[in-house]
Design an enzyme around this catalytic site. Structure first.
Site, PDB file in Angstrom:
ATOM      1  N   ARG A 132     -22.354  -6.092 -12.165  1.00 48.06           N
ATOM      2  CA  ARG A 132     -21.223  -5.326 -11.671  1.00 48.06           C
ATOM      3  C   ARG A 132     -21.585  -4.630 -10.365  1.00 48.06           C
ATOM      4  NH1 ARG A 132     -20.782  -0.182 -12.894  1.00 48.06           N
ATOM      5  NH2 ARG A 132     -21.582  -0.418 -15.015  1.00 48.06           N
ATOM      6  N   TYR A 171       4.728  -5.698   0.724  1.00 51.17           N
ATOM      7  CA  TYR A 171       4.672  -6.541  -0.472  1.00 51.17           C
ATOM      8  C   TYR A 171       5.183  -5.769  -1.688  1.00 51.17           C
ATOM      9  CZ  TYR A 171       2.398  -8.596  -4.589  1.00 51.17           C
ATOM     10  OH  TYR A 171       2.137  -9.091  -5.834  1.00 51.17           O
ATOM     11  N   ASP A 199      -3.043  -4.896   6.073  1.00 49.40           N
ATOM     12  CA  ASP A 199      -3.078  -6.033   5.151  1.00 49.40           C
ATOM     13  C   ASP A 199      -2.882  -7.285   6.002  1.00 49.40           C
ATOM     14  OD1 ASP A 199      -2.517  -8.093   3.351  1.00 49.40           O
ATOM     15  OD2 ASP A 199      -1.518  -6.752   1.929  1.00 49.40           O
ATOM     16  N   LYS A 217      -4.699 -15.871  -1.591  1.00 46.34           N
ATOM     17  CA  LYS A 217      -3.822 -16.618  -0.682  1.00 46.34           C
ATOM     18  C   LYS A 217      -4.642 -17.524   0.239  1.00 46.34           C
ATOM     19  CE  LYS A 217      -0.642 -14.038  -2.633  1.00 46.34           C
ATOM     20  NZ  LYS A 217      -1.356 -12.949  -3.287  1.00 46.34           N
TER      21      LYS A 217
END
Length: 486
Positions: free
Chosen positions: A114, A166, A244, A269
């Site tokens: 992690r 978004y 973004d 994406k």
């Protein structure tokens, strides 16, 4: 638009990153052939090798000031970074993590996956190089990356967000960040400088984060990042500007070069590009921001799996090829849609009709592969278009090799309040296309067939509506039938 082609001078090629001497025997024909072959302004080498081998020594531990190694820490010589599935790492001495000299550990070594993982590390370094950033931190989704940036703020502070954002981001801001974290949220049109400035100055220095998408999702508004950055530094120097950059990808736009402090991507994406990974990243050049993001990454634990990092890294290696191919398709499709009787409006930054076409040309290295258009009629007609598509898939998401189409008002932006959608122009006739890399002729034929079906339906509706206003037919004495009694 900034040129995507290399320039050749006296036997050297300049590819946007550096100049390489190609020797005195270079002929003009060879120079032209090289320039024609490498239209990707040096991105291919960066995406595949992180650091250009022609710029670095062969010493396996050569590391530059950004902690990017000259060659990967790779004793086996494998040309593909291995997938490290280990959750924990052996220590030779208590409290002393192993492999501190591995560049993929960023000097921290490895102790628990992690906190740090070799496969994740190489992916983060690759994205940082692609985005021209010093640092990159990966998260398990684009939403988790957004959340990590918000964790830089404290209760009572404020986020100034672009209005056309978004749907998942605005939902998170409105329903989680504001009511549960005590952080104020204001949505504003970043194309209106006076409105942005007014909001920024309201409440003193409470505004700590400006959240920008350019182009926006789904109406593709383009914002001048340099102008917003200059305004922020002048009137609110303590505020961070986050962009973004998902719609453009690192290939077509690098916001840090235009004054942004932070760049966010939904790796799901374009960076991954194959609809098989959910992931996000945050990039920055600021060491303090980077340290805080690393702390959040480890503390919250929203980290991507090693296998997903491997897949996304593999996707990044072909980003330049995919983006160019998809953008070529998108440009042709946008021109086709502008001339189609079934379309009332087309929004694509590459069209001169786009309101911010000049900004996109100056700021981006290409216009991207996202198109928004409005079909004729109402919701029924847009549904007919989407239901008649055969090559385009009716699906949410974007940025993959396959072409996708959706109706944002009913899908990705359904959570946006009705009045806000109306204000932004997100109505039921708006269709968003994510153009892929299929045959352009097939994509155009697919859209033509679907739009023609909507046109036919609309014409039939209009004909029925018109006939309902005509007087009734009365029987008459004329041979062969009745007559219209006007």
């Amino acid at each position: 638009m900034a040129s995507a082609r290399n320039t050749m001078t006296n036997g050297s090629t300049t590819n946007g990153h550096h100049t390489i001497n190609l020797g005195s025997l270079m002929t003009s024909a060879v120079e032209s052939a090289i320039a024609e072959a490498d239209i990707y302004h040096g991105s291919g080498t960066t995406y595949l090798h992180i650091d250009n081998p022609l710029k670095t020594s062969s010493n396996n531990v050569d590391v530059d000031e950004n902690n990017h190694s000259a060659t990967q820490h790779n004793p086996t010589g494998a040309v593909v970074p291995p997938i490290s599935l280990a959750t924990t790492f052996k220590q030779s001495t208590p409290g002393e993590p192993s492999a501190r000299n591995d560049p993929n550990s960023f000097g921290m070594g490895f102790e628990y996956s992690r906190t740090g993982n070799p496969t994740r590390g190489v992916f983060e370094r690759a994205v940082a190089a692609a985005e021209k950033a010093k640092y990159c931190v990966a998260f398990s989704s684009g939403s988790a990356a957004t959340s990590a940036v918000v964790h830089l703020l404290s209760p009572g502070e404020r986020i100034l967000s672009i209005d056309d954002v978004y749907g998942g981001t605005q939902r998170y801001f409105r329903k989680v960040v504001h009511p549960r974290m005590g952080i104020e949220i204001d949505f504003v049109d970043f194309g209106d400088n006076q409105a942005v400035l007014s909001k920024m100055l309201t409440g003193g220095d409470k505004t700590k984060l400006l959240w920008l998408e350019t182009p926006t999702n789904p109406t593709l508004k383009v914002t001048d990042i340099d102008k917003v950055s200059t305004m922020t530094k002048r009137f609110n120097a303590n505020a961070l500007l986050c962009v973004d950059n998902t719609f453009c990808s690192p290939y077509f736009q690098n916001p840090l070069d235009h004054g942004a402090d932070i760049v966010v991507h939904s790796v799901t994406k374009y960076i991954n590009g194959h609809s098989d990974v959910v992931m996000g990243v945050v990039c920055t050049n600021d060491e303090e921001i980077y340290a805080q993001l690393r702390f959040v990454q480890n503390g919250v634990g929203a980290v991507p799996s090693p296998f997903d990092c491997y897949l996304a890294h593999r996707g990044l290696k072909t980003l330049h090829l995919r983006m160019e191919a998809a953008a070529r398709n998108a440009n042709a499709i946008a021109l086709f849609l502008e001339d189609h009787q079934g379309v009332t409006k087309v929004v694509y930054p590459g069209l001169k009709s786009h309101p911010q076409h000049d900004i996109a040309t100056r700021q981006q290295n290409g216009y991207g592969a996202m198109i928004t258009f409005y079909c004729i009629g109402k919701r029924e007609q847009s549904a007919i278009v989407l239901q008649n598509l055969r090559v385009f898939a009716l699906a949410e998401s974007l940025g993959a090799v396959e072409s996708l189409a959706e109706c944002p008002s009913l899908m990705t932006h359904a959570s946006v309040p009705d009045e806000q959608r109306a204000l932004l122009g997100i109505d039921d006739t708006l269709i968003r296309l994510s153009v892929g890399i299929e045959s352009c002729a097939d994509l155009v034929a697919d859209l033509d067939n679907a739009l023609n079906a909507a046109v036919k339906n609309k014409q039939e509706q209009d004909k029925q509506k018109q006939s309902s206003f005509l007087p009734k037919v009365e029987s008459g004495s004329r041979e062969g039938g009745g007559y219209w009694d006007w």
